[in-house]
Scaffold this active site. Structure first.
Site, short mmCIF file in Angstrom:
data_model
loop_
_atom_site.label_atom_id
_atom_site.label_comp_id
_atom_site.label_asym_id
_atom_site.label_seq_id
_atom_site.Cartn_x
_atom_site.Cartn_y
_atom_site.Cartn_z
CB SER A 159 -0.92 0.01 1.23
OG SER A 159 -1.60 -1.21 1.34
CE1 TYR A 160 5.09 5.44 3.45
CE2 TYR A 160 6.89 4.28 2.38
CZ TYR A 160 6.41 5.38 3.07
OH TYR A 160 7.26 6.42 3.39
CB SER A 161 5.50 0.34 -2.57
OG SER A 161 6.34 -0.16 -1.57
CE LYS A 164 4.91 8.07 1.21
NZ LYS A 164 4.77 9.46 1.63
#
Ligand SMILES: NC(=O)c1ccc[n+]([C@@H]2O[C@H](COP(=O)([O-])OP(=O)(O)OC[C@H]3O[C@@H](n4cnc5c(N)ncnc54)[C@H](O)[C@@H]3O)[C@@H](O)[C@H]2O)c1
Length: 253
Positions: A159-161, A164
């Protein structure tokens, strides 16, 4: 302002979001030390008040904002303009990791929605709220904290990758769109930086992420602040839509 020094940001009104902790907090302090007027924004208002008390700097103003809410973001930018005047620059340091450490097949979709809402949707709304005024004044600097995770992808951080990477795509698009307006829109893509966020990784993730950094150490918030202060100064006038590297050699592009 010393007109011969284009890195001079004294007297500039600069918004720092995510200013209650880590990168944003130390950036706010650094910008104040360089004579900027800082509008520090975060959802953690008690930590903002503490920052105000400790800094005792009359150029620091604090504003509550929740990046989950479109109305809250727009209202925050509106209040800053009403109370403090024209915004020269904005650095968005709001970001969450979400539930990390899960394999892709186990990613919690509700958690994905939350990470997306804060890291990407909120960032777009924040940018929208700034663009019109900056373009009319023919000057502005917008910088979003992306991550090496968005450039390269990191395992167990879907989710983070993804959000970003979305942020990097967003600044590429908006940067080109506003290239003739005097407004630059960029991202910064650090590897691991010593903050409360990096402390929240599991030991396995931390070992992996550290092992990928050729300089064999974590970055510091001071290193983020020094590069950021240049990117958001008048000196950085021919770069837009770019994801600046700050990764100790991990990303050489
Ligand atoms: N620390 C790292 O290793 C690292 C590396 C690369 C990129 N980044 C990025 O840099 C930025 C700052 O990271 P950090 O390490 O200082 O993190 P941090 O957790 O120390 O600070 C993040 C701040 O965002 C605020 N925030 C969270 N949700 C919010 C919301 N809904 N509305 C308003 N504020 C909210 C938090 O209250 C906190 O003050 C983030 O975007 C992060 O993804 C960090």
């Amino acid at each position: 302002m010393n007109s011969s020094d284009l890195t001079d940001i004294s007297g500039h009104l600069i918004i720092v979001t995510g200013a209650a902790s880590g990168i944003g907090k130390d950036l706010a302090k650094h910008l104040l030390s360089r004579g900027a007027i800082v509008a520090a924004c975060d959802k953690n208002e008690s930590a903002l008040k503490e920052l105000k008390t400790i800094s005792a700097n009359p150029n620091l103003y604090i504003f509550g904002v929740d990046f989950q809410s479109e109305a809250s973001i727009r209202d925050c930018v509106f209040r800053i303009e009403e109370e403090l005047g024209s915004i020269h620059a904005a650095v968005n340091c709001v970001g969450i990791l979400g539930k990390n450490g899960n394999k892709a097949e186990d990613v919690d979709i509700e958690d994905f929605d939350l990470v997306y809402r804060i890291n990407l949707r909120g960032a777009l709304i924040f940018t929208q709220a700034l663009l019109k005024g900056m373009a009319e004044r023919e000057y502005g600097r917008i910088l979003h904290l992306a991550s090496i995770s968005g450039k390269e992808g990191n395992p167990l951080l879907v989710s983070y990758s993804a959000t970003k990477a979305g942020l990097i795509g967003m600044v590429k698009s908006i940067g080109k769109e506003y290239a003739n307006t005097g407004v630059t829109v960029n991202a910064l893509a650090p590897a691991l930086i010593e903050t409360p966020m990096s402390e929240s990784f599991s030991e396995t993730q931390l070992t992996y992420l550290k092992s990928r950094i050729p300089m064999n150490r974590l970055g510091t918030t001071n290193e983020v602040a020094l590069l950021t202060a240049w990117i958001i100064s008048p000196a950085c006038s021919f770069t837009t839509g770019f994801a600046f590297d700050l990764s100790g050699g991990r990303a050489t592009y």
